[in-house]
Every structure is written in structure tokens, then in C-alpha cells.
Design an enzyme around this catalytic site. Sequence first.
Site, PDB file in Angstrom:
ATOM      1  N   THR A 108       0.858  -1.314  -0.097  1.00 53.31           N
ATOM      2  CA  THR A 108       0.156  -0.264  -0.317  1.00 53.31           C
ATOM      3  C   THR A 108       0.854   1.425   0.242  1.00 53.31           C
ATOM      4  O   THR A 108       2.144   1.084   0.804  1.00 53.31           O
ATOM      5  CB  THR A 108      -0.480   0.075   0.790  1.00 53.31           C
ATOM      6  OG1 THR A 108      -0.383  -0.072   1.960  1.00 53.31           O
ATOM      7  CG2 THR A 108      -1.372  -0.599   1.362  1.00 53.31           C
ATOM      8  N   ASP A 109       0.371   2.245  -0.096  1.00 60.05           N
ATOM      9  CA  ASP A 109       0.813   3.477  -0.501  1.00 60.05           C
ATOM     10  C   ASP A 109       0.760   4.387   0.883  1.00 60.05           C
ATOM     11  O   ASP A 109       0.095   3.955   1.532  1.00 60.05           O
ATOM     12  CB  ASP A 109       0.661   4.338  -1.613  1.00 60.05           C
ATOM     13  CG  ASP A 109      -1.196   4.766  -1.762  1.00 60.05           C
ATOM     14  OD1 ASP A 109      -1.759   4.849  -0.920  1.00 60.05           O
ATOM     15  OD2 ASP A 109      -1.539   4.943  -3.202  1.00 60.05           O
ATOM     16  N   GLN A 110       1.069   5.640   0.403  1.00 56.11           N
ATOM     17  CA  GLN A 110       0.211   6.668   2.061  1.00 56.11           C
ATOM     18  C   GLN A 110      -0.871   7.327   2.691  1.00 56.11           C
ATOM     19  O   GLN A 110      -1.640   7.112   3.218  1.00 56.11           O
ATOM     20  CB  GLN A 110       1.219   8.070   1.984  1.00 56.11           C
ATOM     21  CG  GLN A 110       2.490   8.197   2.400  1.00 56.11           C
ATOM     22  CD  GLN A 110       3.323   9.339   2.221  1.00 56.11           C
ATOM     23  OE1 GLN A 110       3.379  10.112   1.631  1.00 56.11           O
ATOM     24  NE2 GLN A 110       4.733   9.325   3.118  1.00 56.11           N
TER      25      GLN A 110
END
Length: 139
Positions: free
Chosen positions: A15-17
Site C-alpha cells: 500500500t501507499d501513504q
Amino acid sequence: MFITETYIRVRYAETDQMNVVYYGNYAQYFEVARAESIRNLGFTYKEMEAAGVMMPVVEMQTKFLRPAHYDDLLNIKTILRELPVDHRIVFEHEVFNQENKLLTLGKVILYFVKIGSFQKTVMPDSLRQVLQTFFSEKS
């Protein structure tokens, strides 16, 4: 038509931020689902390579409808709508979350090629024989 389902739990590192699965990870999800669909036929990609054939990806399309998040359990449906008649095979993917909401659509085109020369070839007969049972005689 041949359809399989593969389940993958989203890991934190994917996942990203924004807590959304990074788009580049879908190529890996599709690859896992393709390999498992072939395995469900009693055939492995490793066996195909041992027979001198590999399947490079030549095209990939992805449409993102909804985000997947950390710890979601994804159901990746892999669909083969047509039995390949030449060097080309097309896998379609539908990614659902644990609430059965459609998140992502994918289409991946691969070629059967000879190892070493990369010369186009056809699907190995052993795989064709198993897949044939899922398609009408018109295929």
C-alpha cells in the site's frame, strides 16, 4: 470458458501513504492468479518451461474502479474466454474485495514462445488437452 479464483491478502508493504494498494502491484496479483489457474488444471508453468515454452507478457490493461486497502482479502477471478488457436493467450482478471465489490478489471495478453529463440509457438499439447474440456467444439 475457464474460470478460477485465487485469494490474496493485501500486505502493508503493498500500500501507499493513502492506505491504497499501489497500482503496480496488480501486475503481480494477476501473475499469481494466472499461475494458480494453470496449476488448477494440473499443469505448472515450471513444467511448461521444462518443455521448452515460456509465456512473456506482451500487453496489459488495468481499469481501477475502487481501491483495495491493507488487510483486504482479494478474490481474483481469472477468466479464459477462448481456447488459444495460435501463439496468443488472453487472460482477463476481475478483482473483488471481501464484501464482493468489484475493484479492478485486468486483461493480460501473453505469447507462447520457444525458450532461447523467442520464436512464437503454440500452447503445449498437454495443456491444450486439459483446457479443451472447458470449451465447446467450436473453439
